[in-house]
Design a protein around this motif. Structure first.
Motif, short mmCIF file in Angstrom:
data_model
loop_
_atom_site.label_atom_id
_atom_site.label_comp_id
_atom_site.label_asym_id
_atom_site.label_seq_id
_atom_site.Cartn_x
_atom_site.Cartn_y
_atom_site.Cartn_z
N TYR A 1 0.81 -1.23 0.00
CA TYR A 1 0.00 0.00 0.00
C TYR A 1 0.84 1.28 0.00
O TYR A 1 0.54 2.22 -0.75
N LYS B 1 0.35 4.24 -2.80
CA LYS B 1 -0.04 5.59 -2.40
C LYS B 1 0.88 6.63 -3.04
O LYS B 1 0.41 7.65 -3.57
N LYS B 2 2.19 6.40 -2.99
CA LYS B 2 3.14 7.37 -3.53
C LYS B 2 3.07 7.44 -5.05
O LYS B 2 3.20 8.51 -5.64
N GLN C 1 0.37 6.83 -6.88
CA GLN C 1 -0.88 7.51 -7.20
C GLN C 1 -0.75 9.03 -7.00
O GLN C 1 -1.19 9.81 -7.84
N GLU C 2 -0.15 9.44 -5.92
CA GLU C 2 0.04 10.87 -5.65
C GLU C 2 0.82 11.56 -6.77
O GLU C 2 0.45 12.64 -7.23
N ILE D 1 -6.81 4.70 -5.11
CA ILE D 1 -5.96 3.56 -4.78
C ILE D 1 -6.90 2.42 -4.44
O ILE D 1 -7.76 2.55 -3.56
N TYR E 1 8.60 6.56 -2.02
CA TYR E 1 8.30 5.41 -1.17
C TYR E 1 9.55 4.93 -0.43
O TYR E 1 9.52 4.70 0.79
#
Length: 390
Positions: free
Chosen positions: A312, A316-317, A319-320, A333, A385
């Motif tokens: 995850y 997250k990183k 997607q950002e 996400i 990340y």
């Protein structure tokens, strides 16, 4: 009379001729002994093909079932805790009145350069589950017992705790100050190994240095993927993957493509390729679609998919950074059990870079300059990340 006939049938005919419920319901026995027929067999939370996969089992593992329906056996992990396995993956070996608990013969622990290895020697392996937390992992081997007075249990370490109190199962807890970075369970000729990868030591100024990354351009060959706006998904995936490989290599990563040209690669061979290359990270590149293209009016954009908790933070990183660099709509996400997101031996993420059925997004994702923007965004996501977590 019914009980007598069932006993007679049990003696004369093969076990496959009867439902195990017939024996259990009348008190002849409590469990059916099941042998797993294939490696990578899913053990599920419910008796449903779409239910959560609790673990994947090896060929030859023995399970104990106390109920069945048309397609599934209910497997007792321990009293009051159950899982389900599809009948096509197992064979009934016997009907017995009570469980057999295998004796653990030896437990040894070894710290290697890049991983921790716990070796468990046991004559017969039963069900096992590894449960993830954000920074911990709980491994349980069911239907096993050990006598601390007869075998040596490894001492607890800063990262591992070996539970000596639980009866009829072996429980090992792993905890770290860093997020998980990969783990797996492997069968050996003496039993089973529980392996946890060590977190990487990151150079903040060059975080990708020596990180091994497998990049998977989805589809290929006669598997076109989604097609719309005169585009084939397989072609866009490959172009973005090649540019991503270049960006990652510039940062010092060791990068391998699951395919370098328009070639069909069987789905399950892709994560195996990543494992063979000892990848730390697996990135699968795709373009999205919908059954009804008209729905792209309200559902489109970039989305990142993961399955295991350890993956995850990377999702997250990525997607950002994709949202920041592409300006696309946020398609979130998403947690999904895909073949390319299920591996646990590496951090695995699948990226849907845009919707090929959305006219404006299709124009952008097929543009070579914009593909480079996507590749740079994913690369920055990987860097962020690593820097923030290790």
């Amino acid at each position: 009379m019914k009980k007598f006939l069932l006993i007679l049938a049990f003696i004369i005919f093969p076990l496959k001729s009867f439902a195990i419920n017939d024996f259990i319901d009348v008190g002849i026995a409590k469990y059916a002994v099941l042998e797993v027929l294939e490696d990578n067999t899913p053990l599920r939370q419910k008796d449903d093909e779409n239910a959560k996969r609790l673990t994947h089992l090896f060929k030859g593992i023995v399970l104990f079932a106390d109920k069945e329906n048309k397609d599934y056996f209910r497997v007792e992990l321990k009293e009051g805790e159950y899982a389900y396995i599809n009948k096509k993956f197992v064979e009934v070996q016997a009907i017995i009145p009570q469980k057999r608990f295998e004796a653990v013969e030896k437990i040894s622990f070894k710290e290697e350069k890049d991983k921790y290895v716990t070796k468990i020697e046991i004559p017969q392996i039963s069900a096992f589950i590894a449960e993830e937390g954000e920074q911990n992992l709980n491994f349980t081997l069911f239907d096993s017992h050990f006598d601390p007075s007869e075998i040596q249990i490894p001492n607890d370490t800063d990262n591992f705790k070996f539970d000596k109190q639980i009866e009829n199962e072996l429980n090992i807890k792993y905890k770290s100050k860093n997020p998980l970075f990969g783990y797996w369970i492997e069968k050996t000729n003496k039993g089973i190994n529980f392996i946890v990868k060590k977190a990487p030591k990151i150079n903040k100024s060059k975080p990708l240095k020596n990180i091994v990354i497998a990049v998977d351009p989805g589809h290929g060959g006669d598997d076109f993927g989604a097609c719309a706006n005169n585009l084939k998904e397989k072609d866009i995936n490959l172009e973005i993957a090649k540019k991503l490989r270049k960006e990652l290599k510039k940062g010092g990563a060791k990068v391998y493509l699951t395919r370098r040209k328009d070639k069909k690669i069987p789905l399950y061979e892709r994560p195996l390729f990543a494992k063979e290359k000892k990848a730390d990270i697996l990135l699968s590149i795709h373009q999205n679609s919908l059954p009804n293209p008209k729905d792209a009016v309200y559902k489109h954009g970039v989305g990142t998919y993961y399955h295991n908790k350890q993956s995850y933070p990377l999702a997250k990183k990525i997607q950002e950074n994709l949202l920041l660099k592409t300006g696309f709509r946020d398609d979130k996400i998403n947690k999904r059990s895909f073949v390319l997101t299920r591996p646990t031996d590496c951090i695995s993420v699948l990226v849907e870079c845009g919707y090929i059925i959305h006219k404006d997004e299709a124009q952008k994702i097929s543009d070579k300059k914009f593909q480079k923007v996507i590749a740079k965004a994913i690369t920055q996501g990987v860097k962020d990340y690593l820097i923030e977590n290790f």
